[in-house]
Design a protein around this motif. Structure first.
Motif, PDB file in Angstrom:
ATOM      1  N   THR A 167      28.307  39.876  32.879  1.00  0.00           N
ATOM      2  CA  THR A 167      28.979  39.059  33.887  1.00  0.00           C
ATOM      3  C   THR A 167      28.535  39.515  35.276  1.00  0.00           C
ATOM      4  N   SER A 168      28.844  38.753  36.277  1.00  0.00           N
ATOM      5  CA  SER A 168      28.419  39.126  37.634  1.00  0.00           C
ATOM      6  C   SER A 168      29.405  38.623  38.669  1.00  0.00           C
ATOM      7  N   THR A 169      29.662  39.438  39.662  1.00  0.00           N
ATOM      8  CA  THR A 169      30.401  38.969  40.824  1.00  0.00           C
ATOM      9  C   THR A 169      29.397  38.220  41.715  1.00  0.00           C
ATOM     10  N   GLY A 227      33.004  34.696  36.261  1.00  0.00           N
ATOM     11  CA  GLY A 227      34.320  35.183  36.689  1.00  0.00           C
ATOM     12  C   GLY A 227      34.880  34.436  37.877  1.00  0.00           C
ATOM     13  N   GLY A 228      34.036  34.045  38.793  1.00  0.00           N
ATOM     14  CA  GLY A 228      34.510  33.392  40.010  1.00  0.00           C
ATOM     15  C   GLY A 228      33.508  33.588  41.138  1.00  0.00           C
ATOM     16  N   GLU A 232      35.799  38.468  41.464  1.00  0.00           N
ATOM     17  CA  GLU A 232      36.710  38.340  40.314  1.00  0.00           C
ATOM     18  C   GLU A 232      36.140  38.922  39.020  1.00  0.00           C
ATOM     19  N   ALA A 233      34.840  38.782  38.821  1.00  0.00           N
ATOM     20  CA  ALA A 233      34.224  39.196  37.538  1.00  0.00           C
ATOM     21  C   ALA A 233      34.325  40.697  37.281  1.00  0.00           C
ATOM     22  N   LYS A 234      34.634  41.458  38.313  1.00  0.00           N
ATOM     23  CA  LYS A 234      34.776  42.907  38.127  1.00  0.00           C
ATOM     24  C   LYS A 234      35.831  43.204  37.046  1.00  0.00           C
TER      25      LYS A 234
END
Ligand SMILES: O=P(O)(O)OC[C@H](O)CO
Length: 410
Positions: A167-169, A227-228, A232-234
């Protein structure tokens, strides 16, 4: 006592750093009180600042994210350059004491540095060592290229070691602005807006289209999870749902606090990009001071900035939060202390930003309306990841709508 509001966008571990620094400064003297006020995400904080300016109710200090720099620079007369603020406190601002990439990013073309570089960052790869081990992947050599990240992510999902591989921010900051710089390809014409304002985006070049095609395919297979738009993805990484995360080095505070068994790799680059890896561009935010305040307030803010630039304060900020030490002295002191030997990977965000002399593709991206351009990019990414359009259409739309918005903003 003069009260000075400090509007900011910091959450979690970084919010604790803000509160601690304000308290330490307040306890160190009796004339000024710094009052931190959380204003939401970076885009929300910038919007709050713009509204406050219009209503003539500005705070003393506002934290503005990297891409808001062009917006603030365009607001002639609304801001007081950092050197003048420090002068109010009897301090001469010496640019040469700060890391060069950061000075360049926050300076006008004539060399005047406008804001105080409070929290500079660089995006890195975080990986969950326990999940890697479960999936039979070597934790000593994390993936270096995007192609390797994608392959590893698939392997992890297939092995059942985690629900989501990657995932990635901040897709805009990491997968476009830094992707371009790190692979040494243009984001737009005119040196990405640093050499002139008539900028045309170049984000539909094959290297970007291929990259997003792959991300969309991973998303379809549940290997990549979105994530967003901001950080958020954190949470998807902290909760153990996703095995790998690309995120700001400024996310380190929360990652450390979570107790997760994590490793750090440098920002992945595209295996087909000849000049990669080049250098990353500074992210994070800086502190801006509004015009029209009393001499007393400027003196107080100048004192606070003096306090923030002290070597031990910078060193602590760097070690606690993962943001870069913005002065050369703090960087040297951190090296000498043995911190990097004890904490592998923690120097990576600095070396990847400073390792090479920047090219015209990697000095930064400067547009008068970059926050708005990011909104356009995010809308298009969300349509892509929801399977509503393909990667070529996505990148073509970004270029078309982005160019229109840039032309309008001129
Ligand atoms: O999470 P930060 O503070 O490093 O900021 C990331 C991006 O640069 C924001 O535009």
């Amino acid at each position: 006592q003069t009260e000075i509001q400090w509007w900011h966008a910091m959450t979690g571990a970084n919010n604790e750093v803000v509160d601690t620094l304000a308290k330490e400064f307040n306890d160190s003297q009796d004339d000024y009180e710094i009052v931190p006020v959380f204003k939401g995400t970076y885009p929300e904080t910038l919007n709050a600042g713009i509204a406050a300016f219009r209503a003539k109710q500005t705070p003393g200090i506002i934290q503005v994210f990297d891409v808001g720099t062009g917006v603030m620079m365009g607001a002639e007369g609304a801001v007081k350059p950092v050197a003048e603020v420090l002068e109010a406190a009897g301090e001469k601002f010496d640019k040469s004491k700060y890391l060069p990439g950061i000075v360049a990013y926050y300076s006008k073309p004539d060399g005047t540095m406008l804001s105080f570089p409070y929290n500079s960052s660089s995006p890195i790869l975080y990986f969950n060592k326990d999940i890697f081990e479960k999936a039979g992947i070597d934790t000593a050599s994390p993936p270096k290229t995007w192609q390797e990240v994608f392959e590893t992510a698939r392997k992890i999902k297939e092995s059942g070691a985690a629900d989501c591989g990657y995932t990635s921010t901040w897709l805009t900051w990491i997968h476009l602005e830094n992707f371009a710089a790190w692979n040494d390809v243009p984001y737009g014409t005119e040196e990405n807006g640093l050499a002139g304002t008539d900028v045309k985006l170049e984000l539909n070049a094959p290297i970007f289209v291929e990259h997003f095609k792959e991300l969309a395919s991973l998303a379809k297979d549940g290997v990549f999870r979105y994530g967003g738009r901001t950080s958020e993805a954190k949470q998807l990484f902290l909760s153990g749902e996703c095995a790998m995360l690309t995120e700001s080095s400024g996310g380190l505070g929360d990652v450390v606090k979570s107790g997760i068994n994590y490793g750090i790799g440098q920002l992945p680059y595209d295996a087909n990009a000849e000049g990669a890896p080049q250098n990353t561009i500074p992210g994070g935010a800086s502190l801006w001071v509004f015009g029209g305040k009393s001499d007393e307030e400027y003196k107080g803010i100048g004192e606070f900035f003096k306090f923030l630039s002290q070597t031990d304060v910078q060193q602590r900020l760097h070690e606690k939060s993962g943001y870069l030490p913005v002065t050369e002295a703090a960087y040297e002191a951190t090296k000498k202390s043995g911190f990097y030997e004890k904490n592998p990977g923690r120097e990576t965000p600095i070396t990847q930003m400073m390792g090479k002399q920047p090219t015209e593709n990697s000095k930064g991206v400067r547009l008068p309306n970059l926050p708005q351009i990011r909104d356009i990019e995010n809308e298009q990414f969300e349509a892509l990841l929801a399977g509503k359009q393909d990667a070529q259409t996505t990148m073509d739309n970004i270029v078309k709508l982005g160019n229109e918005a840039i032309a309008e903003a001129q």
